[in-house]
Design a protein around this motif. Structure first.
Motif, PDB file in Angstrom:
ATOM      1  N   LEU A  28    -104.429 -23.067-109.848  1.00  0.00           N
ATOM      2  CA  LEU A  28    -103.055 -22.128-108.474  1.00  0.00           C
ATOM      3  C   LEU A  28    -103.960 -22.081-107.159  1.00  0.00           C
ATOM      4  O   LEU A  28    -104.803 -20.844-107.471  1.00  0.00           O
ATOM      5  CB  LEU A  28    -102.026 -20.632-108.814  1.00  0.00           C
ATOM      6  N   SER A  29    -103.645 -22.233-105.767  1.00  0.00           N
ATOM      7  CA  SER A  29    -104.480 -21.328-105.175  1.00  0.00           C
ATOM      8  C   SER A  29    -104.478 -20.277-104.818  1.00  0.00           C
ATOM      9  O   SER A  29    -103.594 -19.130-104.707  1.00  0.00           O
ATOM     10  CB  SER A  29    -103.934 -22.536-103.707  1.00  0.00           C
ATOM     11  N   PHE A  30    -105.859 -19.804-104.509  1.00  0.00           N
ATOM     12  CA  PHE A  30    -105.725 -18.502-103.734  1.00  0.00           C
ATOM     13  C   PHE A  30    -104.253 -17.763-102.683  1.00  0.00           C
ATOM     14  O   PHE A  30    -104.375 -16.208-102.848  1.00  0.00           O
ATOM     15  CB  PHE A  30    -107.141 -18.255-103.451  1.00  0.00           C
ATOM     16  N   GLN A  31    -104.354 -18.822-102.008  1.00  0.00           N
ATOM     17  CA  GLN A  31    -103.503 -17.936-100.997  1.00  0.00           C
ATOM     18  C   GLN A  31    -101.516 -18.404-101.735  1.00  0.00           C
ATOM     19  O   GLN A  31    -101.273 -17.404-101.311  1.00  0.00           O
ATOM     20  CB  GLN A  31    -102.715 -19.543 -99.514  1.00  0.00           C
ATOM     21  N   ILE A  73     -92.337 -14.154-110.255  1.00  0.00           N
ATOM     22  CA  ILE A  73     -93.763 -15.142-110.940  1.00  0.00           C
ATOM     23  C   ILE A  73     -93.355 -17.029-110.519  1.00  0.00           C
ATOM     24  O   ILE A  73     -93.169 -17.254-109.409  1.00  0.00           O
ATOM     25  CB  ILE A  73     -94.854 -14.497-111.293  1.00  0.00           C
ATOM     26  N   TRP A  74     -92.100 -16.221-111.895  1.00  0.00           N
ATOM     27  CA  TRP A  74     -91.355 -18.393-111.737  1.00  0.00           C
ATOM     28  C   TRP A  74     -90.884 -18.722-110.374  1.00  0.00           C
ATOM     29  O   TRP A  74     -90.689 -19.208-110.508  1.00  0.00           O
ATOM     30  CB  TRP A  74     -90.671 -17.481-112.665  1.00  0.00           C
ATOM     31  N   PHE A  75     -90.341 -17.803-110.375  1.00  0.00           N
ATOM     32  CA  PHE A  75     -89.526 -17.735-108.568  1.00  0.00           C
ATOM     33  C   PHE A  75     -90.625 -18.659-107.364  1.00  0.00           C
ATOM     34  O   PHE A  75     -90.247 -19.686-107.119  1.00  0.00           O
ATOM     35  CB  PHE A  75     -88.498 -16.942-107.768  1.00  0.00           C
ATOM     36  N   ILE A  76     -91.960 -17.927-107.351  1.00  0.00           N
ATOM     37  CA  ILE A  76     -92.323 -18.605-106.329  1.00  0.00           C
ATOM     38  C   ILE A  76     -93.335 -19.662-107.069  1.00  0.00           C
ATOM     39  O   ILE A  76     -93.865 -20.006-106.353  1.00  0.00           O
ATOM     40  CB  ILE A  76     -93.401 -17.415-105.977  1.00  0.00           C
ATOM     41  N   LEU A  77     -93.883 -19.240-108.224  1.00  0.00           N
ATOM     42  CA  LEU A  77     -93.827 -20.397-108.678  1.00  0.00           C
ATOM     43  C   LEU A  77     -93.634 -22.230-109.056  1.00  0.00           C
ATOM     44  O   LEU A  77     -93.626 -23.158-108.094  1.00  0.00           O
ATOM     45  CB  LEU A  77     -94.620 -20.551-110.265  1.00  0.00           C
ATOM     46  N   ALA A  78     -91.956 -21.797-108.598  1.00  0.00           N
ATOM     47  CA  ALA A  78     -91.053 -22.943-109.003  1.00  0.00           C
ATOM     48  C   ALA A  78     -91.062 -23.787-106.929  1.00  0.00           C
ATOM     49  O   ALA A  78     -91.025 -24.853-107.216  1.00  0.00           O
ATOM     50  CB  ALA A  78     -89.467 -22.307-109.436  1.00  0.00           C
ATOM     51  N   ASN A  79     -91.364 -22.666-106.317  1.00  0.00           N
ATOM     52  CA  ASN A  79     -91.500 -22.997-104.948  1.00  0.00           C
ATOM     53  C   ASN A  79     -92.744 -23.629-104.851  1.00  0.00           C
ATOM     54  O   ASN A  79     -92.428 -24.718-103.881  1.00  0.00           O
ATOM     55  CB  ASN A  79     -91.380 -21.649-104.424  1.00  0.00           C
ATOM     56  N   VAL A  80     -93.785 -23.172-104.774  1.00  0.00           N
ATOM     57  CA  VAL A  80     -94.862 -23.564-103.880  1.00  0.00           C
ATOM     58  C   VAL A  80     -95.561 -24.761-105.108  1.00  0.00           C
ATOM     59  O   VAL A  80     -96.654 -25.179-104.576  1.00  0.00           O
ATOM     60  CB  VAL A  80     -95.460 -22.408-103.837  1.00  0.00           C
ATOM     61  N   SER A  81     -95.454 -24.315-106.812  1.00  0.00           N
ATOM     62  CA  SER A  81     -96.305 -25.159-107.720  1.00  0.00           C
ATOM     63  C   SER A  81     -95.598 -26.931-107.467  1.00  0.00           C
ATOM     64  O   SER A  81     -94.106 -26.882-108.053  1.00  0.00           O
ATOM     65  CB  SER A  81     -96.345 -24.241-108.909  1.00  0.00           C
ATOM     66  N   ASP A  82     -96.959 -27.945-107.979  1.00  0.00           N
ATOM     67  CA  ASP A  82     -96.897 -28.387-107.520  1.00  0.00           C
ATOM     68  C   ASP A  82     -96.489 -29.330-110.168  1.00  0.00           C
ATOM     69  O   ASP A  82     -95.902 -30.320-110.182  1.00  0.00           O
ATOM     70  CB  ASP A  82     -97.574 -29.679-107.812  1.00  0.00           C
ATOM     71  N   ASN A  83     -97.039 -28.172-110.183  1.00  0.00           N
ATOM     72  CA  ASN A  83     -97.354 -28.452-111.711  1.00  0.00           C
ATOM     73  C   ASN A  83     -95.770 -27.864-112.583  1.00  0.00           C
ATOM     74  O   ASN A  83     -95.418 -27.065-112.898  1.00  0.00           O
ATOM     75  CB  ASN A  83     -97.932 -28.156-113.016  1.00  0.00           C
ATOM     76  N   GLY A  84     -94.926 -28.978-112.848  1.00  0.00           N
ATOM     77  CA  GLY A  84     -93.414 -28.365-112.800  1.00  0.00           C
ATOM     78  C   GLY A  84     -93.135 -27.759-114.619  1.00  0.00           C
ATOM     79  O   GLY A  84     -92.749 -27.042-115.190  1.00  0.00           O
ATOM     80  N   SER A  86     -95.608 -26.148-116.475  1.00  0.00           N
ATOM     81  CA  SER A  86     -96.426 -24.939-117.276  1.00  0.00           C
ATOM     82  C   SER A  86     -96.009 -23.950-116.361  1.00  0.00           C
ATOM     83  O   SER A  86     -96.835 -22.822-116.158  1.00  0.00           O
ATOM     84  CB  SER A  86     -98.262 -24.852-116.977  1.00  0.00           C
ATOM     85  N   ILE A  87     -94.842 -24.353-115.484  1.00  0.00           N
ATOM     86  CA  ILE A  87     -94.221 -22.689-114.367  1.00  0.00           C
ATOM     87  C   ILE A  87     -93.929 -21.618-115.773  1.00  0.00           C
ATOM     88  O   ILE A  87     -94.166 -20.517-115.169  1.00  0.00           O
ATOM     89  CB  ILE A  87     -93.411 -23.273-113.732  1.00  0.00           C
ATOM     90  N   PHE A  88     -93.026 -22.214-116.616  1.00  0.00           N
ATOM     91  CA  PHE A  88     -93.131 -20.696-117.440  1.00  0.00           C
ATOM     92  C   PHE A  88     -93.936 -20.318-118.265  1.00  0.00           C
ATOM     93  O   PHE A  88     -93.625 -18.621-118.866  1.00  0.00           O
ATOM     94  CB  PHE A  88     -92.079 -21.501-118.521  1.00  0.00           C
TER      95      PHE A  88
END
Length: 153
Positions: A28-31, A73-84, A86-88
């Motif tokens: 995941l990116s630094f930002q 963490i799940w909510f933010i990762l679901a909105n910013v991550s491309d890799n769906g 491994s979000i869980f």
């Protein structure tokens, strides 16, 4: 000043933990790690450390922080991550790591930051003061009313 110092400690420790788990482990990116740290730190400090911890104990506050961290963490990762896929797992591992840190951070909060003399809105179950009323009667007495004789006609 004590609250500011506690928030700085919480931010630095959570950022380091989340950067290792999410940044290095799940790429995941630094930002995004910084965004998660700011949001999770602010929400968990207000809800978990200032609201739940003084009214309950460390275990309950840590479990609440585990659930809160997982959802945030799940909510933010679901909105910013491309890799769906491994979000869980990323959310679960990161929230368990945050909860382990929170367990020790709550001990610091109770001993150093929270004032034990401040009144809380609700007292714990151990501080309820009931008064009972006692009497000698075990069961109520029913008075015996004598019967009147019937009138004869």
């Amino acid at each position: 000043m004590k609250h500011l110092w506690a928030m700085v400690i919480k931010f630095i420790a959570c950022f380091a933990l989340l950067f290792v788990i999410l940044g290095i482990g799940f790429d995941l990116s630094f930002q995004n790690v910084l965004l998660i740290t700011f949001i999770l730190g602010a929400v968990s400090y207000v809800l978990g450390d200032l609201f739940i911890l003084p009214r309950t104990n460390n275990t309950i506050a840590t479990i609440a922080d585990l659930g809160l961290a997982f959802v945030v963490i799940w909510f933010i990762l679901a909105n910013v991550s491309d890799n769906g896929a491994s979000i869980f797992w990323a959310s679960l591992i990161a929230s368990v790591g945050v909860a382990l840190f929170e367990y020790f951070f709550h001990k610091y909060m109770v001993t150093s930051v929270l004032n034990k003399n401040e009144p809380t809105e609700r007292k714990g179950n151990n501080s309820l003061q009931y008064q009972t009323e006692a009497s000698e009667e075990v069961s109520p007495r029913i008075p015996v009313i004598p019967r009147r004789p019937k009138n004869k006609k």
